[in-house]
Design an enzyme around this catalytic site. Structure first.
Site: not given
Ligand code: GUN
Length: 294
Positions: A53, A97, A120
Site C-alpha cells: 500500500k 491494518q 477503508d
Molecule cells: N485486512 C484485510 N483486508 C484489509 C483491508 O482492506 N483493510 C485493512 N485495514 N485491513 C485489512
C-alpha cells in the site's frame, strides 16, 4: 470460453488515472494526498500488504506515513495513536491494518477513526452511508469488484446475484451494494453462508456469483450456471514444488473447471486482488479533495 476479467491491467489503468490527477493537483499548488497506515505487530501477510500500500502511494505521487507499533501495545495507546492521526491536518486518509492482536477490540479501534479519514470505509458511519447510497468511501475489495463490473460493462440490472460469505469486509457490503439502486447494482441479491441449505443449488441460480468464503476451490463447475459471471475473492497459497517460490496461488473457485462454462471470470492471482490497492488510493484521493465530506 469466459472473458477473463483482468484486475491487473484494470488496476494499472486506475493508478495511471490517479497519478495524472496528482500531477494536476501539484501543478495547481493543491494538497498532495497523504495516507497513513498503522500496522500493529509483525504478522508477515499484514506487513506485505501494508508495504504494498505504501509503495503504491509513492508510485502515484502520494505522501505516506507508516506507523509501526509493537504487538504488545495497549488498546488505550493504540487509540491515542489513532487520535494523533485524526488530529493531524496534513493526513487525509488513515487505515489500521487488520487483523489486530486479540487483546485489542477491533470495534473500538474502527470507531475511533475519523469517518472523514476512513478510506477503508470500515467505520459505522461510512458503512451506514454505504447502505443508504450516500456519498462515502466504499471498502477496497467491494469497490474493486464494482469497478471491474463497470469497466467490463457487465450488466447487473435485474440479474440474480448470489454472494457466498458474509464477512464485514467483503460479503456483507457486497450484498448491499449489488442491491442498491445504482449501476452496478439493481440486482436481486441472495447472501449465503455456512448455515445456508442447498448452497450448490442456490449458487447455480446465480447470474452473478461472488465468492468470498475463504475456502480453496470450493466452487466447482456443478455449482455454476452456464453463462454466469463469476467473481473470485479468495486467495490461498498452496505448496507447489514445480514453482521457484515453492507455492502457487489459488482462489475459492476451481478455475479450470468453471472458466469453460462462465461468461466472464476473475482469475487468481490477477483478478480482484490487484484492484484493492487501486481502490484504497482512489478513496485517499477523494479524501484529499474533500469529495465525500466537504
Ligand atoms: N485486512 C484485510 N483486508 C484489509 C483491508 O482492506 N483493510 C485493512 N485495514 N485491513 C485489512
Amino acid at each position: 470460453m469466459a472473458v477473463r476479467i483482468d484486475g491487473k491491467v484494470t488496476s494499472e489503468e486506475i493508478k495511471e488515472e490517479i497519478a495524472s490527477r496528482v500531477k494536476e493537483i501539484k501543478a495547481e499548488g493543491g494538497k498532495i494526498p497523504h495516507l497513513a497506515a498503522i500496522l500493529v505487530g509483525n504478522d508477515g501477510a499484514s506487513q506485505t500488504y501494508v508495504n504494498a500500500k505504501v509503495k503504491a502511494c509513492e508510485k502515484v505521487g502520494f505522501q505516506s506515513t507508516l506507523v509501526m507499533l509493537k504487538d504488545s501495545i495497549s488498546e488505550d495507546d493504540l487509540l491515542d495513536e489513532i487520535q494523533k492521526v485524526n488530529d493531524n491536518a496534513d493526513i487525509d486518509g488513515l487505515i489500521v491494518q487488520l487483523p489486530l492482536p486479540k487483546h485489542i477490540s477491533v470495534e473500538k479501534v474502527t470507531a475511533k477513526i475519523l469517518p472523514e479519514k476512513d478510506v477503508d470505509g470500515f467505520t459505522p458511519a461510512n458503512v451506514g452511508r454505504m447502505a443508504l447510497n450516500w456519498p462515502t468511501y466504499i471498502s477496497a475489495t467491494p469497490y474493486g469488484i464494482l469497478e471491474l463490473l463497470k469497466r467490463y460493462q457487465l450488466e447487473t440490472s435485474g440479474k440474480h446475484c448470489v454472494v457466498i460469505g458474509r464477512s464485514h469486509i467483503v460479503g456483507s457490503p457486497m450484498s448491499i451494494l449489488m442491491a442498491r439502486n445504482d449501476n452496478p447494482g439493481n440486482c436481486t441479491v441472495t447472501i449465503t453462508h455456512s448455515r445456508t441449505k442447498n448452497l450448490a443449488e442456490v449458487a447455480r441460480s446465480a447470474d452473478i456469483l461472488i465468492v468470498a468464503l475463504g475456502r480453496p476451490e470450493f466452487v466447482t463447475a456443478d455449482m455454476v450456471k452456464p453463462g454466469a459471471v463469476v467473481i473470485d475473492v479468495g486467495i490461498h497459497r498452496i505448496e507447489d514444488a514445480s514453482k521457484k517460490s515453492g507455492y502457487r496461488l489459488i482462489g475459492d473457485v476451481k478455475f479450470e473447471e468453471v472458466e469453460p462454462i462462465a461468461s466472464a471470470i476473475t482469475p487468481v492471482p490477477g483478478g480482484v486482488g490487484p484492484m484493492t490497492i487501486a481502490a484504497l488510493l482512489y478513496n485517499t484521493l477523494l479524501a484529499a479533495e474533500k469529495k465525500i465530506y466537504s
